[in-house]
Design a protein around this motif. Sequence first.
Motif, PDB file in Angstrom:
ATOM      1  N   ILE A 290       0.843  -1.206   0.000  1.00  0.00           N
ATOM      2  CA  ILE A 290       0.000   0.000   0.000  1.00  0.00           C
ATOM      3  C   ILE A 290       0.875   1.251   0.000  1.00  0.00           C
ATOM      4  CG2 ILE A 290      -1.607   1.358   1.409  1.00  0.00           C
ATOM      5  CD1 ILE A 290      -2.860  -1.380   2.269  1.00  0.00           C
TER       6      ILE A 290
ATOM      7  N   LYS B  57       2.625   1.847  -3.361  1.00  0.00           N
ATOM      8  CA  LYS B  57       1.717   2.373  -4.376  1.00  0.00           C
ATOM      9  C   LYS B  57       1.333   3.827  -4.097  1.00  0.00           C
ATOM     10  CE  LYS B  57      -0.279  -2.157  -5.468  1.00  0.00           C
ATOM     11  NZ  LYS B  57       0.135  -2.285  -6.861  1.00  0.00           N
TER      12      LYS B  57
ATOM     13  N   TRP C 299      -0.882   4.871  -2.008  1.00  0.00           N
ATOM     14  CA  TRP C 299      -2.331   4.973  -1.851  1.00  0.00           C
ATOM     15  C   TRP C 299      -2.712   5.592  -0.518  1.00  0.00           C
ATOM     16  CZ3 TRP C 299      -3.833  -0.697  -3.411  1.00  0.00           C
ATOM     17  CH2 TRP C 299      -3.835  -0.810  -4.795  1.00  0.00           C
ATOM     18  N   THR C 300      -3.812   6.308  -0.530  1.00  0.00           N
ATOM     19  CA  THR C 300      -4.447   6.706   0.720  1.00  0.00           C
ATOM     20  C   THR C 300      -5.165   5.466   1.258  1.00  0.00           C
ATOM     21  OG1 THR C 300      -6.553   7.280  -0.325  1.00  0.00           O
ATOM     22  CG2 THR C 300      -4.874   9.040  -0.168  1.00  0.00           C
ATOM     23  N   GLN C 301      -5.613   5.552   2.494  1.00  0.00           N
ATOM     24  CA  GLN C 301      -6.368   4.433   3.050  1.00  0.00           C
ATOM     25  C   GLN C 301      -7.654   4.204   2.272  1.00  0.00           C
ATOM     26  OE1 GLN C 301      -6.881   4.742   7.283  1.00  0.00           O
ATOM     27  NE2 GLN C 301      -4.691   4.664   7.682  1.00  0.00           N
ATOM     28  N   ALA C 302      -8.288   5.267   1.810  1.00  0.00           N
ATOM     29  CA  ALA C 302      -9.522   5.130   1.031  1.00  0.00           C
ATOM     30  C   ALA C 302      -9.250   4.436  -0.300  1.00  0.00           C
ATOM     31  CB  ALA C 302     -10.154   6.497   0.801  1.00  0.00           C
ATOM     32  N   GLU C 303      -8.151   4.785  -0.948  1.00  0.00           N
ATOM     33  CA  GLU C 303      -7.785   4.136  -2.215  1.00  0.00           C
ATOM     34  C   GLU C 303      -7.464   2.665  -1.991  1.00  0.00           C
ATOM     35  OE1 GLU C 303      -5.787   7.854  -4.659  1.00  0.00           O
ATOM     36  OE2 GLU C 303      -4.597   6.848  -3.098  1.00  0.00           O
ATOM     37  N   ALA C 304      -6.741   2.384  -0.926  1.00  0.00           N
ATOM     38  CA  ALA C 304      -6.401   1.000  -0.604  1.00  0.00           C
ATOM     39  C   ALA C 304      -7.656   0.198  -0.304  1.00  0.00           C
ATOM     40  CB  ALA C 304      -5.437   0.953   0.577  1.00  0.00           C
TER      41      ALA C 304
ATOM     42  N   LYS D 153     -10.677   0.629  -1.405  1.00  0.00           N
ATOM     43  CA  LYS D 153     -11.400   0.360  -2.652  1.00  0.00           C
ATOM     44  C   LYS D 153     -10.738  -0.790  -3.408  1.00  0.00           C
ATOM     45  CE  LYS D 153     -13.276   2.538  -6.760  1.00  0.00           C
ATOM     46  NZ  LYS D 153     -13.430   3.768  -7.517  1.00  0.00           N
ATOM     47  N   ALA D 154      -9.419  -0.755  -3.524  1.00  0.00           N
ATOM     48  CA  ALA D 154      -8.682  -1.796  -4.245  1.00  0.00           C
ATOM     49  C   ALA D 154      -8.783  -3.157  -3.550  1.00  0.00           C
ATOM     50  CB  ALA D 154      -7.217  -1.393  -4.387  1.00  0.00           C
TER      51      ALA D 154
ATOM     52  N   GLN E 104     -12.449   1.634   4.685  1.00  0.00           N
ATOM     53  CA  GLN E 104     -11.292   2.422   5.104  1.00  0.00           C
ATOM     54  C   GLN E 104     -10.923   2.145   6.563  1.00  0.00           C
ATOM     55  OE1 GLN E 104     -11.434   5.356   7.352  1.00  0.00           O
ATOM     56  NE2 GLN E 104      -9.192   5.222   7.325  1.00  0.00           N
TER      57      GLN E 104
END
Length: 93
Positions: free
Chosen positions: A37, A40, A42-47, A49-50, A55
């Motif tokens: 994570i 990449k 990523w923010t926690q929100a992006e992580a 989603k993936a 979150q």
Amino acid sequence: MTSQRFASVWDAIEDTPAEAENMKLRSALMDAIEDAIKAKGWTQAEAAKALGVTQPRVSALMRGKIGMFSLDSLINMLTALGLKLDIRISDAA
């Protein structure tokens, strides 16, 4: 008083070798997921989603809340990140 040495903190604090091994595996998976994570960016929100989780769940993982995660859930997250888990089994020494 004699001091006892342990190979891992989990060996010292868990009641059985099986519980210690489970915790070692979960810890290693959590570290790998957190590293991916961060790599990449990523923010926690992006992580979340993936990974297909919330979150707050990612936040718990990033804060090391190991008791909140099963091996199954961690393997699912690892796979969602496009990572592969290799297992090596050896005799306990």
